[in-house]
Design an enzyme around this catalytic site. Structure first.
Site, PDB file in Angstrom:
ATOM      1  N   ASN A  11      21.415  23.987  39.199  1.00  0.00           N
ATOM      2  CA  ASN A  11      21.213  23.823  40.636  1.00  0.00           C
ATOM      3  C   ASN A  11      20.864  22.356  40.870  1.00  0.00           C
ATOM      4  O   ASN A  11      19.744  21.934  40.599  1.00  0.00           O
ATOM      5  CB  ASN A  11      20.079  24.748  41.107  1.00  0.00           C
ATOM      6  CG  ASN A  11      19.745  24.542  42.574  1.00  0.00           C
ATOM      7  OD1 ASN A  11      20.449  23.812  43.291  1.00  0.00           O
ATOM      8  ND2 ASN A  11      18.689  25.173  43.024  1.00  0.00           N
ATOM      9  N   LYS A  13      20.492  20.827  43.563  1.00  0.00           N
ATOM     10  CA  LYS A  13      19.706  20.604  44.791  1.00  0.00           C
ATOM     11  C   LYS A  13      20.285  19.400  45.536  1.00  0.00           C
ATOM     12  O   LYS A  13      21.495  19.209  45.523  1.00  0.00           O
ATOM     13  CB  LYS A  13      18.215  20.465  44.455  1.00  0.00           C
ATOM     14  CG  LYS A  13      17.720  21.650  43.606  1.00  0.00           C
ATOM     15  CD  LYS A  13      16.238  21.735  43.492  1.00  0.00           C
ATOM     16  CE  LYS A  13      15.871  22.962  42.635  1.00  0.00           C
ATOM     17  NZ  LYS A  13      14.440  23.189  42.524  1.00  0.00           N
ATOM     18  N   HIS A  95      17.081  30.840  47.717  1.00  0.00           N
ATOM     19  CA  HIS A  95      16.194  29.985  46.914  1.00  0.00           C
ATOM     20  C   HIS A  95      14.873  29.786  47.660  1.00  0.00           C
ATOM     21  O   HIS A  95      14.850  29.713  48.884  1.00  0.00           O
ATOM     22  CB  HIS A  95      16.873  28.634  46.653  1.00  0.00           C
ATOM     23  CG  HIS A  95      16.182  27.848  45.588  1.00  0.00           C
ATOM     24  ND1 HIS A  95      15.008  27.155  45.827  1.00  0.00           N
ATOM     25  CD2 HIS A  95      16.462  27.665  44.275  1.00  0.00           C
ATOM     26  CE1 HIS A  95      14.615  26.583  44.701  1.00  0.00           C
ATOM     27  NE2 HIS A  95      15.474  26.876  43.748  1.00  0.00           N
ATOM     28  N   GLU A  97      13.125  27.282  48.093  1.00  0.00           N
ATOM     29  CA  GLU A  97      13.097  26.085  48.954  1.00  0.00           C
ATOM     30  C   GLU A  97      13.726  26.386  50.312  1.00  0.00           C
ATOM     31  O   GLU A  97      13.295  25.860  51.331  1.00  0.00           O
ATOM     32  CB  GLU A  97      13.788  24.919  48.232  1.00  0.00           C
ATOM     33  CG  GLU A  97      12.898  24.366  47.118  1.00  0.00           C
ATOM     34  CD  GLU A  97      13.637  23.772  45.933  1.00  0.00           C
ATOM     35  OE1 GLU A  97      14.850  23.508  46.040  1.00  0.00           O
ATOM     36  OE2 GLU A  97      12.986  23.582  44.877  1.00  0.00           O
ATOM     37  N   GLU A 167      12.477  33.207  39.860  1.00  0.00           N
ATOM     38  CA  GLU A 167      11.990  31.833  39.921  1.00  0.00           C
ATOM     39  C   GLU A 167      10.594  31.822  40.552  1.00  0.00           C
ATOM     40  O   GLU A 167      10.469  31.765  41.786  1.00  0.00           O
ATOM     41  CB  GLU A 167      12.918  30.953  40.764  1.00  0.00           C
ATOM     42  CG  GLU A 167      14.300  30.779  40.173  1.00  0.00           C
ATOM     43  CD  GLU A 167      14.935  29.445  40.569  1.00  0.00           C
ATOM     44  OE1 GLU A 167      15.551  28.823  39.707  1.00  0.00           O
ATOM     45  OE2 GLU A 167      14.796  29.024  41.732  1.00  0.00           O
ATOM     46  N   GLY A 173       9.984  22.822  39.398  1.00  0.00           N
ATOM     47  CA  GLY A 173       9.808  21.375  39.505  1.00  0.00           C
ATOM     48  C   GLY A 173       8.453  20.878  39.055  1.00  0.00           C
ATOM     49  O   GLY A 173       8.044  19.774  39.412  1.00  0.00           O
ATOM     50  N   SER A 208      11.372  24.951  35.752  1.00  0.00           N
ATOM     51  CA  SER A 208      11.021  23.978  34.700  1.00  0.00           C
ATOM     52  C   SER A 208      11.635  24.315  33.344  1.00  0.00           C
ATOM     53  O   SER A 208      11.008  24.101  32.294  1.00  0.00           O
ATOM     54  CB  SER A 208       9.499  23.833  34.584  1.00  0.00           C
ATOM     55  OG  SER A 208       8.962  23.347  35.803  1.00  0.00           O
TER      56      SER A 208
HETATM   57  P1  13P Z   1      13.463  23.066  38.077  1.00  0.00           P
HETATM   58  O1  13P Z   1      14.262  23.453  36.857  1.00  0.00           O
HETATM   59  O2  13P Z   1      13.635  21.622  38.459  1.00  0.00           O
HETATM   60  O3  13P Z   1      12.037  23.495  37.953  1.00  0.00           O
HETATM   61  O4  13P Z   1      14.084  23.875  39.313  1.00  0.00           O
HETATM   62  C1  13P Z   1      14.262  25.244  39.188  1.00  0.00           C
HETATM   63  C2  13P Z   1      15.036  25.720  40.332  1.00  0.00           C
HETATM   64  O5  13P Z   1      14.554  25.745  41.455  1.00  0.00           O
HETATM   65  C3  13P Z   1      16.427  26.131  40.089  1.00  0.00           C
HETATM   66  O6  13P Z   1      16.954  26.777  41.207  1.00  0.00           O
END
Ligand code: 13P
Length: 256
Positions: A11, A13, A95, A97, A167, A173, A208
């Site tokens: 992903n 982002k 997601h 976010e 997640e 992150g 992560s």
């Molecule tokens: P990270 O791997 O940067 O923690 O992000 C995970 C994520 O949100 C994947 O959709």
């Protein structure tokens, strides 16, 4: 026994620019794990590039969001039919976010899933608890409620195309993943919630994930893959994750 093919999805982002996207796609193009699928979910403007570079390779591509409507006056939205035009095999839906920044609720997420399934794009549904919810002991209840709401419009045949990424919001992150024990506990609970009807649903972990910790997750019974954020932005790291996860997973017996 249901055989689920592992899936490692990146992903990206809202990172990068066209030149970095091109370089990363070029680096990933040769990826072809013997026992798994690899996908990268790129920002909308790079879908055409992903299609041009990855077309004919073993690496699939997809988007990070999709509109909840078929078409119409929805300024700024992108329809599932448009994603299909660019060859998207996957789309991330729900997601955390987007739940937080775009106020997506379970009903909206359910409509997005239905749009993806209608166009034969495989959704990766994200669910996960916040730190406060975990500390309150409500992790399983939160996940169950998210699943119940999100899957409201899907029938059992759609489940065969569904992947669910666990997640935990607090692990995204942060450089600090959930422990394999925590992930194992959730995966067991999700498998129990789905029962036989959902035996084909792929369950992924995200938060992560790195080349250093991915092998620990591969050893978990019932876990079928990873959703990788930051580490998917580096070609060598993402390649190592794909190879390590799929190799380790081959070494364990697959659960029903
Ligand atoms: P990270 O791997 O940067 O923690 O992000 C995970 C994520 O949100 C994947 O959709």
């Amino acid at each position: 026994m249901t055989q689920r093919i592992p899936l490692i999805a990146g992903n990206w982002k809202m990172h990068g620019d066209r030149a970095r996207a091109r370089a990363l796609l070029d680096a990933l193009k040769p990826l072809s794990p013997a026992q798994g699928e690899v996908a990268v979910c790129v920002p909308y403007p790079y879908l055409e590039l992903a299609q041009a570079v990855l077309g004919g390779s073993a690496v699939a591509w997809g988007a990070q969001n999709v509109a909840e409507w078929e078409e119409g006056a929805h300024t700024g939205e992108v329809a599932a039919s448009m994603l299909a035009e660019f060859g998207c095999g996957y789309v991330i839906v729900g997601h955390s976010e987007r739940r937080r920044e775009a106020s997506e609720d379970d009903a909206c997420i359910a409509r997005k899933l239905a749009q993806a399934i209608r166009l034969d794009i495989k959704p990766i549904l994200c669910i996960g608890e916040t730190l406060a919810q975990r500390q309150a002991g409500s992790t399983h209840a939160v996940l169950q409620a998210q699943l119940h709401g999100a899957l409201a419009l899907l029938d059992s045949t759609a489940l065969t195309r569904l992947s669910i990424a666990y997640e935990p919001v607090w692990a995204i992150g942060q450089g600090q993943a959930a422990t394999p024990a925590m992930v194992g506990d959730v995966i067991t609970a999700l498998r129990a919630m789905f029962g036989e009807a959902g035996a084909s649903v792929r369950l992924l972990y995200g938060g992560s994930v790195s080349a250093a910790n991915c092998g620990d997750f591969a050893a978990l019974a019932g876990l079928d893959g990873l959703l990788v954020g930051g580490a998917s932005l580096r070609g060598d790291e993402f390649t190592a994750i794909c190879q390590r996860f799929c190799t380790r997973r081959e070494g364990r017996s697959l659960p029903a």
